[in-house]
Write a protein that holds these residues in place. Structure first.
Motif, PDB file in Angstrom:
ATOM      1  N   TYR A  32       0.781  -1.197  -0.008  1.00 36.44           N
ATOM      2  CA  TYR A  32       0.152   0.091   0.084  1.00 36.44           C
ATOM      3  C   TYR A  32       0.994   1.277   0.017  1.00 36.44           C
ATOM      4  CZ  TYR A  32      -4.007  -3.060   1.274  1.00 36.44           C
ATOM      5  OH  TYR A  32      -4.735  -4.131   1.344  1.00 36.44           O
ATOM      6  N   PHE A  33       1.896   0.989   0.751  1.00 40.78           N
ATOM      7  CA  PHE A  33       3.032   2.243   1.163  1.00 40.78           C
ATOM      8  C   PHE A  33       3.904   2.365  -0.230  1.00 40.78           C
ATOM      9  CE2 PHE A  33       1.190   1.015   4.934  1.00 40.78           C
ATOM     10  CZ  PHE A  33       1.225   2.118   5.788  1.00 40.78           C
ATOM     11  N   ASN A  34       4.414   1.353  -0.854  1.00 40.36           N
ATOM     12  CA  ASN A  34       5.186   1.127  -1.772  1.00 40.36           C
ATOM     13  C   ASN A  34       4.897   1.656  -3.038  1.00 40.36           C
ATOM     14  OD1 ASN A  34       7.481   0.573  -0.128  1.00 40.36           O
ATOM     15  ND2 ASN A  34       6.777  -1.749  -0.141  1.00 40.36           N
ATOM     16  N   GLU A  45       9.773  12.820   6.525  1.00 42.68           N
ATOM     17  CA  GLU A  45       9.890  14.011   7.046  1.00 42.68           C
ATOM     18  C   GLU A  45       8.521  14.478   7.431  1.00 42.68           C
ATOM     19  OE1 GLU A  45      13.134  15.579   7.193  1.00 42.68           O
ATOM     20  OE2 GLU A  45      12.228  17.301   8.178  1.00 42.68           O
ATOM     21  N   LYS A  46       7.727  14.547   6.703  1.00 47.18           N
ATOM     22  CA  LYS A  46       6.119  14.788   7.192  1.00 47.18           C
ATOM     23  C   LYS A  46       5.805  13.820   8.225  1.00 47.18           C
ATOM     24  CE  LYS A  46       2.944  15.410   3.786  1.00 47.18           C
ATOM     25  NZ  LYS A  46       1.608  14.959   2.851  1.00 47.18           N
ATOM     26  N   LEU A  47       6.061  12.566   8.045  1.00 45.76           N
ATOM     27  CA  LEU A  47       5.419  11.577   9.315  1.00 45.76           C
ATOM     28  C   LEU A  47       6.199  11.895  10.739  1.00 45.76           C
ATOM     29  CD1 LEU A  47       3.407   9.421   9.215  1.00 45.76           C
ATOM     30  CD2 LEU A  47       4.021  10.214   7.181  1.00 45.76           C
ATOM     31  N   LYS A  62       1.781  19.764   8.391  1.00 47.80           N
ATOM     32  CA  LYS A  62       0.957  20.110   7.684  1.00 47.80           C
ATOM     33  C   LYS A  62       0.385  19.096   6.505  1.00 47.80           C
ATOM     34  CE  LYS A  62       3.335  24.871   7.250  1.00 47.80           C
ATOM     35  NZ  LYS A  62       4.214  24.282   8.089  1.00 47.80           N
ATOM     36  N   GLY A  63      -0.775  18.660   6.871  1.00 39.98           N
ATOM     37  CA  GLY A  63      -1.178  17.413   6.048  1.00 39.98           C
ATOM     38  C   GLY A  63      -2.761  17.177   6.638  1.00 39.98           C
ATOM     39  N   ASN A  64      -3.275  16.235   5.807  1.00 38.86           N
ATOM     40  CA  ASN A  64      -4.585  16.013   6.205  1.00 38.86           C
ATOM     41  C   ASN A  64      -4.614  14.371   6.159  1.00 38.86           C
ATOM     42  OD1 ASN A  64      -7.475  15.487   6.340  1.00 38.86           O
ATOM     43  ND2 ASN A  64      -7.716  17.619   5.285  1.00 38.86           N
ATOM     44  N   PRO A  65      -4.466  13.624   7.261  1.00 37.07           N
ATOM     45  CA  PRO A  65      -4.429  12.145   7.249  1.00 37.07           C
ATOM     46  C   PRO A  65      -5.888  11.746   6.815  1.00 37.07           C
ATOM     47  CG  PRO A  65      -3.334  12.968   9.374  1.00 37.07           C
ATOM     48  CD  PRO A  65      -4.122  14.353   8.580  1.00 37.07           C
ATOM     49  N   ALA A  68      -6.277  12.075   3.133  1.00 35.50           N
ATOM     50  CA  ALA A  68      -4.975  10.961   2.580  1.00 35.50           C
ATOM     51  C   ALA A  68      -5.521   9.647   2.687  1.00 35.50           C
ATOM     52  CB  ALA A  68      -3.842  11.141   3.194  1.00 35.50           C
ATOM     53  N   HIS A  69      -6.092   8.961   3.544  1.00 34.33           N
ATOM     54  CA  HIS A  69      -6.492   7.879   3.618  1.00 34.33           C
ATOM     55  C   HIS A  69      -7.817   7.317   2.844  1.00 34.33           C
ATOM     56  CE1 HIS A  69      -3.439   8.049   6.981  1.00 34.33           C
ATOM     57  NE2 HIS A  69      -3.179   6.671   6.606  1.00 34.33           N
ATOM     58  N   ILE A  70      -8.700   8.366   2.566  1.00 33.50           N
ATOM     59  CA  ILE A  70      -9.748   8.239   1.901  1.00 33.50           C
ATOM     60  C   ILE A  70      -9.381   8.053   0.375  1.00 33.50           C
ATOM     61  CG2 ILE A  70     -11.727   9.173   0.883  1.00 33.50           C
ATOM     62  CD1 ILE A  70     -12.173  10.607   3.422  1.00 33.50           C
TER      63      ILE A  70
HETATM   64  C1  HEM Z   1      -3.442  -0.229   7.179  1.00 37.75           C
HETATM   65  C2  HEM Z   1      -3.313   0.907   7.703  1.00 37.75           C
HETATM   66  C3  HEM Z   1      -2.719   2.138   7.044  1.00 37.75           C
HETATM   67  C4  HEM Z   1      -2.238   2.289   5.624  1.00 37.75           C
HETATM   68  C5  HEM Z   1      -2.398   1.031   4.416  1.00 37.75           C
HETATM   69  C6  HEM Z   1      -1.737   3.485   5.345  1.00 37.75           C
HETATM   70  C7  HEM Z   1      -1.563   3.845   4.521  1.00 37.75           C
HETATM   71  C8  HEM Z   1      -1.022   5.428   3.938  1.00 37.75           C
HETATM   72  C9  HEM Z   1      -0.345   5.783   2.556  1.00 37.75           C
HETATM   73  C10 HEM Z   1      -0.251   4.915   1.467  1.00 37.75           C
HETATM   74  C11 HEM Z   1       0.069   7.184   3.030  1.00 37.75           C
HETATM   75  C12 HEM Z   1       0.520   8.042   1.838  1.00 37.75           C
HETATM   76  C13 HEM Z   1      -0.782   8.917   1.099  1.00 37.75           C
HETATM   77  C14 HEM Z   1      -0.381   9.793   0.148  1.00 37.75           C
HETATM   78  O1  HEM Z   1       0.842  10.284   0.170  1.00 37.75           O
HETATM   79  O2  HEM Z   1      -0.729  10.012  -0.936  1.00 37.75           O
HETATM   80  C15 HEM Z   1      -0.277   7.515   4.196  1.00 37.75           C
HETATM   81  C16 HEM Z   1      -0.209   8.787   4.847  1.00 37.75           C
HETATM   82  C17 HEM Z   1      -0.287   9.182   6.323  1.00 37.75           C
HETATM   83  N1  HEM Z   1      -0.728   8.248   7.246  1.00 37.75           N
HETATM   84 FE1  HEM Z   1      -1.237   6.426   7.052  1.00 37.75          FE
HETATM   85  N2  HEM Z   1      -1.933   4.282   6.692  1.00 37.75           N
HETATM   86  C18 HEM Z   1      -2.443   3.361   7.585  1.00 37.75           C
HETATM   87  C19 HEM Z   1      -2.586   3.915   8.924  1.00 37.75           C
HETATM   88  C20 HEM Z   1      -2.020   4.727   9.512  1.00 37.75           C
HETATM   89  C21 HEM Z   1      -2.161   5.380  10.905  1.00 37.75           C
HETATM   90  C22 HEM Z   1      -2.882   4.250  11.857  1.00 37.75           C
HETATM   91  C23 HEM Z   1      -1.945   6.454  11.115  1.00 37.75           C
HETATM   92  C24 HEM Z   1      -1.680   7.257  12.455  1.00 37.75           C
HETATM   93  C25 HEM Z   1      -1.489   6.897  13.411  1.00 37.75           C
HETATM   94  C26 HEM Z   1      -1.440   6.812   9.621  1.00 37.75           C
HETATM   95  C27 HEM Z   1      -0.791   8.064   9.586  1.00 37.75           C
HETATM   96  C28 HEM Z   1      -0.753   8.901   8.334  1.00 37.75           C
HETATM   97  C29 HEM Z   1      -0.545  10.129   8.182  1.00 37.75           C
HETATM   98  C30 HEM Z   1      -0.099  11.306   9.270  1.00 37.75           C
HETATM   99  C31 HEM Z   1      -0.093  10.239   6.724  1.00 37.75           C
HETATM  100  C32 HEM Z   1       0.280  11.602   6.170  1.00 37.75           C
HETATM  101  C33 HEM Z   1      -0.836  12.284   5.559  1.00 37.75           C
HETATM  102  C34 HEM Z   1      -0.791  13.440   4.690  1.00 37.75           C
HETATM  103  O3  HEM Z   1       0.115  13.310   3.664  1.00 37.75           O
HETATM  104  O4  HEM Z   1      -1.292  14.702   5.141  1.00 37.75           O
HETATM  105  N3  HEM Z   1      -1.531   6.053   8.758  1.00 37.75           N
HETATM  106  N4  HEM Z   1      -0.776   6.492   4.832  1.00 37.75           N
END
Ligand code: HEM
Length: 131
Positions: A32-34, A45-47, A62-65, A68-70
């Motif tokens: 999902y991440f890769n 850096e953002k994280l 500065k971000g909107n978790p 981003a997750h939607i």
């Molecule tokens: C299975 C669970 C999760 C998956 C698959 C996931 C996946 C991702 C991915 C792919 C991004 C990058 C989005 C982008 O740059 O377009 C992201 C951003 C992020 N994730 Fe997750 N995430 C998960 C759970 C979590 C949890 C539990 C947290 C916090 C406790 C978290 C915090 C964040 C934050 C802060 C960002 C940056 C948001 C932004 O760009 O504004 N994530 N995540």
């Protein structure tokens, strides 16, 4: 090694870097991440800003978790379940416990638990289901 608590940005950086090194190699959720993140340096850096703000009040994130997750959920056809979130959380707890001990380390685990519930429910809310 005597474990200390998370007390400065360098500690947060160590935690975030170690965690995402593991995430990237994780068989169940690494892709999902890769497949989404192209610039890992700026993502880390953002994280680091995110956790620095959560744990040490840095107020530099500065971000909107939620948004981003939607987007991530849409991209992967809504296949992310509580199982994937559980995998994320277990890895987070394991990494925090291995590196640190103390009140802030505990907050890192509690916040992640709380936040994962919110993020998951928010993703679910935006899925096109009859509910
Ligand atoms: C299975 C669970 C999760 C998956 C698959 C996931 C996946 C991702 C991915 C792919 C991004 C990058 C989005 C982008 O740059 O377009 C992201 C951003 C992020 N994730 Fe997750 N995430 C998960 C759970 C979590 C949890 C539990 C947290 C916090 C406790 C978290 C915090 C964040 C934050 C802060 C960002 C940056 C948001 C932004 O760009 O504004 N994530 N995540």
């Amino acid at each position: 090694m005597i474990k200390k608590d998370i007390s400065n940005r360098a500690d947060v950086e160590l935690l975030v870097n170690t965690f995402y090194d593991r995430i990237r190699q994780n068989e169940k959720i690494g892709f999902y991440f890769n497949e989404t993140i192209s610039d890992w340096d700026s993502h880390l850096e953002k994280l680091t800003d995110f956790w620095d703000t959560q744990l040490l009040n840095a107020r530099n994130f500065k971000g909107n978790p939620r948004t981003a997750h939607i987007k991530v959920d849409n991209r992967f056809n809504h296949e992310i379940t509580t199982k994937e979130f559980g995998e994320w959380l277990n890895l987070w707890f394991k990494t925090v416990n291995e590196l640190f001990k103390g009140e802030v380390a505990q907050t890192a685990k509690d916040r992640a638990r709380k936040m994962s519930t919110h993020l998951f429910m928010n993703m679910y809310r935006y899925r096109k289901v009859d509910a």
